[in-house]
Every structure is written in C-alpha cells, then in structure tokens.
Write a protein that holds these residues in place. Sequence first.
Motif, short mmCIF file in Angstrom:
data_model
loop_
_atom_site.label_atom_id
_atom_site.label_comp_id
_atom_site.label_asym_id
_atom_site.label_seq_id
_atom_site.Cartn_x
_atom_site.Cartn_y
_atom_site.Cartn_z
N CYS A 129 55.09 -2.87 33.03
CA CYS A 129 56.02 -3.09 33.70
C CYS A 129 56.33 -4.80 34.23
N ASN A 142 58.30 -6.00 36.16
CA ASN A 142 59.26 -5.64 37.69
C ASN A 142 58.75 -5.08 38.87
N CYS A 166 60.14 -2.84 41.20
CA CYS A 166 61.35 -1.79 41.60
C CYS A 166 60.24 -0.98 42.61
N TYR A 210 61.19 1.25 44.43
CA TYR A 210 61.42 3.22 43.99
C TYR A 210 60.35 3.59 43.71
N CYS A 211 59.91 2.81 42.53
CA CYS A 211 58.91 3.22 41.54
C CYS A 211 58.02 3.24 41.01
N PHE A 233 55.85 2.81 38.49
CA PHE A 233 55.69 2.08 37.11
C PHE A 233 55.64 0.26 38.13
N SER A 234 56.12 -0.09 39.37
CA SER A 234 56.68 -0.90 39.86
C SER A 234 55.22 -1.90 39.53
N GLY A 292 58.64 1.56 30.78
CA GLY A 292 58.96 0.21 31.75
C GLY A 292 58.98 -1.02 30.68
N GLU A 293 59.44 -2.20 31.83
CA GLU A 293 60.00 -3.46 31.10
C GLU A 293 59.21 -4.21 31.04
N GLU A 301 71.25 1.93 38.72
CA GLU A 301 70.25 2.08 39.81
C GLU A 301 71.25 2.09 40.94
N LYS A 345 64.81 -7.75 36.69
CA LYS A 345 65.74 -6.71 36.84
C LYS A 345 66.52 -7.10 38.36
N GLN A 356 55.76 8.66 36.60
CA GLN A 356 56.82 7.78 36.67
C GLN A 356 56.18 7.91 38.17
S1 SF4 Z 1 60.11 1.22 35.04
FE1 SF4 Z 1 62.53 0.54 35.55
S2 SF4 Z 1 62.26 0.95 37.46
FE2 SF4 Z 1 60.43 1.20 36.71
S3 SF4 Z 1 60.05 -0.61 38.11
FE3 SF4 Z 1 59.81 -1.18 35.75
S4 SF4 Z 1 61.91 -1.89 34.93
FE4 SF4 Z 1 61.68 -1.09 37.80
#
Ligand code: SF4
Length: 360
Positions: free
Chosen positions: A56, A58, A60, A62-63, A65-66, A101-102, A154, A170, A319
Amino acid sequence: MLQKGRAETLGEFAALLSPRAGIQIEGLAQCSQYIAQKHYGKTIRLFAPLYLSNECINTCQYCGFSRNNPIPRVTLPVETVFQETQLLAQQGFRSLLLVSGEHPKYVANGYVEECVRECLKVMPSINLELAPMETEPYIPLVKAGSEMLVVYQETYHQPTYQKMHIAGPKKNYKWRMDTMERGYKADFRRLGIGVLLGLYDWRYEAISLAAHAQYLLKHCWRSQISISLPRLRPAAGAFQPEQQYGVSDRAFVQLICALRMFLPHISVVLSTREAPELRNALVPLGITHMSAGASTEPGGYSSYNTETWKQTKNQPGEQFHIADERPPIEVANMIRSLGYEPVWKDFDQSLATEESVSKK
Ligand code: SF4
C-alpha cells in the motif's frame, strides 16, 4: 417513529439514533426484525474476503497495511489466488470479496482482471474492494465478471479524514467520495459503502452514511446499495483510537436497527471484526450479509487446517486480527439454529447475462 415502525426522513433517522431512542432498544429491534424479514426473508448471505495484496502506498493511521508499518509485504501470484479460492470453495463459499491495499503496480497491468477470471472458475460471485479508480479501468473488471465494488469512506468528517490519512492518494476526500458513481458508470451491479466506526462520533458518521446511501439510491438506481459498519480493531502500528469515539455494543445494535428502519432495501454487512456472541445476536436484527472464517493476510488461507479451519501459524502480514474465529460451517450452523437459512451463493453470473439481455 416506533409507532409507525420506520423512519421516513433523515431527521427521523437521526432521532432513532438519539440517546432517548436508545432507551427503547427492544422496540427498535422488533421493528428492524420485522422489516428485515419482510424484505429479505429469514436468510443470511455468507461470503469470505480474500486478500490479494498488503502492499500500500497510503499512510492511514489506523491500518496494519499502512506503508510505514514494518510487516512482510506480498502480492499473491494469480496461481496462489486460485488455490486460496479453491480452499474457500471447499469450505462451502460461493461468494468472494477480493481485497487489496492500494498500490498502483497492479491497477493497470490486468492483474486483478486475471484474478477475477481465475476465481470465477470455482466461485460464482466475485466482488472487489480495491483502490478507487477512474471509470475506464473498472470496465474490464466488470466485463471479467466482478459484480460489486466496495469502497469505504472510512470517516465522513473531513477534519478527521485529513488527520487519519496523512500520505498517499487517499488523502483526497472528494476523489474517494465520488468512487461509487465512477463504478456505477462502469456498470457494477452492486455498490458497497461504509464507515470505520471509532474514528469520529458515530451518530455523525451514521447520518452521513445514510445520506450517502440515499444519494446513491437516487443517482445510481440500477445498482443495489450495500452498507458496512466495521468497528476499529487492533492492528500493526501505534494507533490508539480516541476513547470518546468508541462505539458500544448497544449503540452498534441501535445503529443497525435504525438503518434498517430508514433504508429497508439496502444490504447490511457484518464482518468478523465483531465477537461471536454479538454476531449471533445480530442475525435476526437486520443484517443481510456476514463474512465468516476470514483471514486478513494475503495467502493466509493456505496455512489454515482444512479440517478445523484454524490458523496453523501466526499471520504477521494481516490487516487486523478478527474477533470471530469460528470456521464457516460453525457460523452456518449457528444461523440455522436461529431459524435462518445461510445462503452461500449471493448471485450467479448467468442471472447477470439474463439481466443484461432484458435491459437491452
Ligand atoms: S490498505 Fe487501505 S486502509 Fe490500509 S493503509 Fe492502505 S489505503 Fe489505508
């Protein structure tokens, strides 16, 4: 509203979320149960998530995968995706949510499309939870046979959104908000929205989510609308949610009942983030879809014992850790024991063909 058994306006929906309405939770539950049975019968649709990748770009807060979290990263080869799909099919599943993930690397190269085609060989219903895209790249995914697009906002509270999403594409709140309409133009048959409860005031989020669903019902009327209400779970990273935004079980039940009374036709999804006892209690109260036996790590199912459906090793790349670890068959039996029918197959591609023929 309790007298008439439904909420007709957003204002009435907000009233159902009030502390005053919360005192009458049994009445809300009865109304919700009646409406759910009227529209969906005594059925609960089961599905499993299958994580394709935890890469990913991004950040984030709370995640798990951040991008800054030091977890093992992987994007599954298509063959592994197929093997995992076979394992889930053996457990009884006929509906799958492919989650990722992104990361731009697999958006444009046909990877997801190939995964969809492979999974459809053994799984009749494929849904997608991916990074928001333009309409154009969605079209081949729909043509490949995926039926649903899921993107959660979210949080609808923009200052909180900016605080939680500190790096990566994101960060763009509006781009994410408009995703469902882009997906609709690509012809997804179902559209899924949601909030991550615990980031901000749950009543604010619920009213915003209901308004979003109302908007989609009006502007994307050919698609079915689905709502998810995941509550925050512990994940990799140091994120600590603010205590004041915690959502109690009672408030969670109130929210589900209120949604059912305001938006009787929408699907409501319940994930394995919730504990078994609460999931059991929610079966008759207005939910329509449940995930079961879920792993949130790409490739995680390969390390499950196929007899017991228990993890045989830790999943450091997950995750978040699920709360309901029961195997799918046990969840199905629980649903049956409550007088409901577990439905494994949500949709069949042959129906899509018939639908598209009849639309012409
Ligand atoms: S998987 Fe989604 S929520 Fe988790 S860090 Fe990547 S974009 Fe953010």
